[in-house]
Scaffold this active site. Structure first.
Site, PDB file in Angstrom:
ATOM      1  N   THR A   1       3.467  47.271  80.942  1.00 20.42           N
ATOM      2  CA  THR A   1       1.550  47.386  81.043  1.00 20.42           C
ATOM      3  C   THR A   1       1.330  46.108  81.101  1.00 20.42           C
ATOM      4  O   THR A   1       1.241  45.410  80.283  1.00 20.42           O
ATOM      5  CB  THR A   1       1.093  47.504  79.224  1.00 20.42           C
ATOM      6  OG1 THR A   1       1.819  47.060  78.137  1.00 20.42           O
ATOM      7  CG2 THR A   1       1.453  50.057  78.662  1.00 20.42           C
TER       8      THR A   1
ATOM      9  N   ARG B   1       9.717  35.994  84.509  1.00 20.28           N
ATOM     10  CA  ARG B   1       7.928  36.302  84.383  1.00 20.28           C
ATOM     11  C   ARG B   1       7.631  35.045  83.934  1.00 20.28           C
ATOM     12  O   ARG B   1       8.118  34.785  82.805  1.00 20.28           O
ATOM     13  CB  ARG B   1       8.337  37.460  84.316  1.00 20.28           C
ATOM     14  CG  ARG B   1       8.278  38.696  84.652  1.00 20.28           C
ATOM     15  CD  ARG B   1       8.546  40.224  84.326  1.00 20.28           C
ATOM     16  NE  ARG B   1       9.016  40.122  83.132  1.00 20.28           N
ATOM     17  CZ  ARG B   1       9.263  41.509  82.629  1.00 20.28           C
ATOM     18  NH1 ARG B   1       8.372  42.163  82.477  1.00 20.28           N
ATOM     19  NH2 ARG B   1      10.415  41.633  81.504  1.00 20.28           N
TER      20      ARG B   1
ATOM     21  N   CYS C   1       6.163  38.716  76.608  1.00 18.55           N
ATOM     22  CA  CYS C   1       5.995  39.232  76.346  1.00 18.55           C
ATOM     23  C   CYS C   1       4.936  37.967  75.355  1.00 18.55           C
ATOM     24  O   CYS C   1       3.184  38.554  75.320  1.00 18.55           O
ATOM     25  CB  CYS C   1       7.016  38.793  75.181  1.00 18.55           C
ATOM     26  SG  CYS C   1       7.861  40.721  74.865  1.00 18.55           S
TER      27      CYS C   1
ATOM     28  N   LYS D   1       1.474  37.456  77.847  1.00 18.23           N
ATOM     29  CA  LYS D   1       1.008  38.970  78.238  1.00 18.23           C
ATOM     30  C   LYS D   1       0.604  39.270  76.600  1.00 18.23           C
ATOM     31  O   LYS D   1      -0.855  39.386  76.847  1.00 18.23           O
ATOM     32  CB  LYS D   1       2.271  39.358  78.724  1.00 18.23           C
ATOM     33  CG  LYS D   1       1.573  41.031  78.512  1.00 18.23           C
ATOM     34  CD  LYS D   1       2.453  42.064  79.146  1.00 18.23           C
ATOM     35  CE  LYS D   1       2.413  44.064  79.614  1.00 18.23           C
ATOM     36  NZ  LYS D   1       2.232  43.893  77.827  1.00 18.23           N
TER      37      LYS D   1
ATOM     38  N   GLY E   1       8.837  21.232  73.918  1.00 17.79           N
ATOM     39  CA  GLY E   1       9.604  21.073  74.927  1.00 17.79           C
ATOM     40  C   GLY E   1       8.526  21.401  76.145  1.00 17.79           C
ATOM     41  O   GLY E   1       7.160  21.812  75.784  1.00 17.79           O
TER      42      GLY E   1
ATOM     43  N   LEU F   1      10.604  25.226  65.692  1.00 16.96           N
ATOM     44  CA  LEU F   1      10.380  23.887  66.324  1.00 16.96           C
ATOM     45  C   LEU F   1      10.515  23.219  67.117  1.00 16.96           C
ATOM     46  O   LEU F   1      10.701  21.168  67.156  1.00 16.96           O
ATOM     47  CB  LEU F   1      10.445  23.340  64.435  1.00 16.96           C
ATOM     48  CG  LEU F   1       9.825  23.753  63.458  1.00 16.96           C
ATOM     49  CD1 LEU F   1      10.113  22.886  62.093  1.00 16.96           C
ATOM     50  CD2 LEU F   1       8.158  24.256  64.106  1.00 16.96           C
TER      51      LEU F   1
ATOM     52  N   PHE G   1      10.093  44.849  68.635  1.00 18.86           N
ATOM     53  CA  PHE G   1       9.894  42.953  67.929  1.00 18.86           C
ATOM     54  C   PHE G   1      11.604  41.918  69.082  1.00 18.86           C
ATOM     55  O   PHE G   1      12.012  41.540  68.555  1.00 18.86           O
ATOM     56  CB  PHE G   1       9.888  42.460  66.895  1.00 18.86           C
ATOM     57  CG  PHE G   1       8.841  43.279  66.337  1.00 18.86           C
ATOM     58  CD1 PHE G   1       8.045  42.723  66.584  1.00 18.86           C
ATOM     59  CD2 PHE G   1       8.517  44.598  65.845  1.00 18.86           C
ATOM     60  CE1 PHE G   1       6.448  43.023  65.528  1.00 18.86           C
ATOM     61  CE2 PHE G   1       8.019  44.875  65.468  1.00 18.86           C
ATOM     62  CZ  PHE G   1       6.455  43.728  64.617  1.00 18.86           C
TER      63      PHE G   1
END
Length: 439
Positions: free
Chosen positions: A84, A334, A268, A271, A261, A258, A156
């Site tokens: 999607t 990506r 994910c 988007k 950087g 934590l 996930f």
């Protein structure tokens, strides 16, 4: 169970392989005949640790791939795992998923009068999208629509550890409208979760997909907050990692996510956060904190480049970029932070030489005109500066490879070759003008 998985990208291929390994008979369906051929040969079209081993083990046995939807009507469950992509405004494009959903419905039009089928949306969609995809399935199924339930089962999985994440999930979320659908999903996952106390969250389909968005938005915001705090620490000459190690001891904060950087990337977090922001605005709500999380993340690569500017003018100089994938363990570029870094270097008229253990070919499609080294040492050879963008383990062991870098003339104010580390993977050493992004 007999399971069909429509779509063979990162999620679909991992799902198909892992379900086959759990003992189910799986048919992977994809419109790309090259992908289908690779799967039937036991090969993945993506780089994901452990995936090829599962595919080679089960291809031709519990797992087969095809371009046909014929298997759907004879199966127990069909998963939709079509991509999607984002629209320019951040909302998601349901076109491909809707088309696959309608085709799935057409295949299910032949259901017997006493048969039921479960279609599960595993693609990432916002709550309003659930109704759109349900309607597409039912539209294709015609008179069989009343015997087809559409559920959601958000994923996930983390690229680079997707197989392990599927096998040992923190939670499993079922979005269903009936006990029948929930029971069928529980039976499907039973061999995966057997012997574990993994929480199973049952919700309605729309709430289930919101759990996925909220989960990723929270983690993305945590990363951006840590990066923002790291930037503040840097202005005071304080090591942000020392600070974060301490606050991570607080149970309310935890030690995860934590590491400050150069920011997050991938398919994910960027988007999903953009889609949630766009969906909120459609409802008339301004998601200010999510907007800030994106702004901080988008600014980290430029901060890295500004640190480089503080040391040296790279116009006409050879600059190494170490790491092209958005994270170690994947070839996915990506939204990689390497993209704005390379673009910034090219805007500064630097000669860019890049290296990544697995993502070079994907990066070459985006940047065909820069140089690609065959090793990290090769990228460093003759470079006046290096920017570390991805924390591949091998970058922690370069050591003497930095000796092949060149220092510019002392008139440039540089004490040695410049290394800007965006991931705290390289050790400080004599002879380098070393800068950590937030330390």
């Amino acid at each position: 169970m007999d399971v069909s998985v429509v779509g063979s990208g990162y999620v679909g291929t991992t799902l198909a392989a892992c379900l086959a390994d759990a003992g189910h008979d799986v048919t992977a369906i994809d419109i790309d005949s090259a992908v289908v051929s690779a799967l039937n040969d036991g090969r993945a079209a993506i780089h994901e640790p452990g995936l090829d081993a599962l595919l080679s083990k089960h291809a031709g046995n519990r797992l087969r791939a095809t371009t046909s939807y014929e298997s759907v009507v004879d199966g127990d469950v069909t998963f939709l795992t079509i991509g999607t992509p984002s629209n320019p405004d951040g909302s998601i494009d349901l076109g491909g998923l809707s088309a696959a959903a309608e085709t799935t419905g057409e295949a299910l039009a032949g259901l017997g009068a006493d048969e039921r089928h479960l279609v599960v949306i595993k693609s990432t969609i916002t709550p309003p999208g659930v109704a759109t995809i349900r309607e597409a399935v039912h539209r294709g199924a015609g008179t069989a629509a009343d015997r087809i339930e559409v559920a959601t089962n958000p994923e996930f999985l983390r690229e680079g550890s997707a197989v392990d994440d599927f096998r040992t999930p923190d939670k499993v979320v079922f979005g269903t409208d009936s006990d029948w659908a929930a029971s069928r999903l529980e039976a499907l996952y039973e061999p995966v979760l057997a012997g574990r106390d993994t929480p199973i969250v049952r919700a309605d389909p729309e709430t289930a997909v919101m759990i996925k968005y909220a989960n990723n938005a929270f983690l993305a915001s945590k990363i951006s907050l840590v990066n923002d705090l790291g930037n503040v620490c840097k202005t005071f000459g304080i090591d942000a990692y020392e600070v974060m190690d301490a606050i991570g001891l607080d149970d309310r904060i935890s030690e995860e996510f934590l590491r400050s950087g150069v920011g997050f990337g991938g398919s994910c977090f960027p988007k999903d956060v953009d889609a949630l922001r766009a969906a909120a605005r459609e409802q008339g709500y301004e998601p200010l904190l999510l907007d800030a999380a994106v702004a901080v993340n988008d600014g980290q690569p430029e901060r890295m480049l500004n640190l480089l500017d503080d040391h040296v003018d790279v116009a006409g100089e050879r600059v190494a970029v170490l790491g092209l994938a958005f994270k170690p363990g994947t070839d996915d570029i990506r939204n990689s932070r390497a993209i704005p870094v390379i673009e910034g270097l090219l805007a500064r008229n630097a000669t860019v030489v890049a290296y990544d253990p697995v993502a070079t070919e994907n990066a070459r499609e985006r940047f065909p005109d820069i140089e690609y080294a065959e090793s990290a040492a090769g990228a460093l050879d003759g470079a006046a500066a290096a920017l570390v963008v991805t924390d591949w383990d091998e970058f922690a062991a370069l050591d003497e490879a930095f000796d092949a870098m060149v220092a510019l003339d002392a008139t440039d104010g540089v004490d040695g070759p410049v290394v800007i580390d965006g991931r705290r993977i390289v050790e400080r050493r004599d002879g380098l003008a070393y800068e950590g992004l937030t330390w």
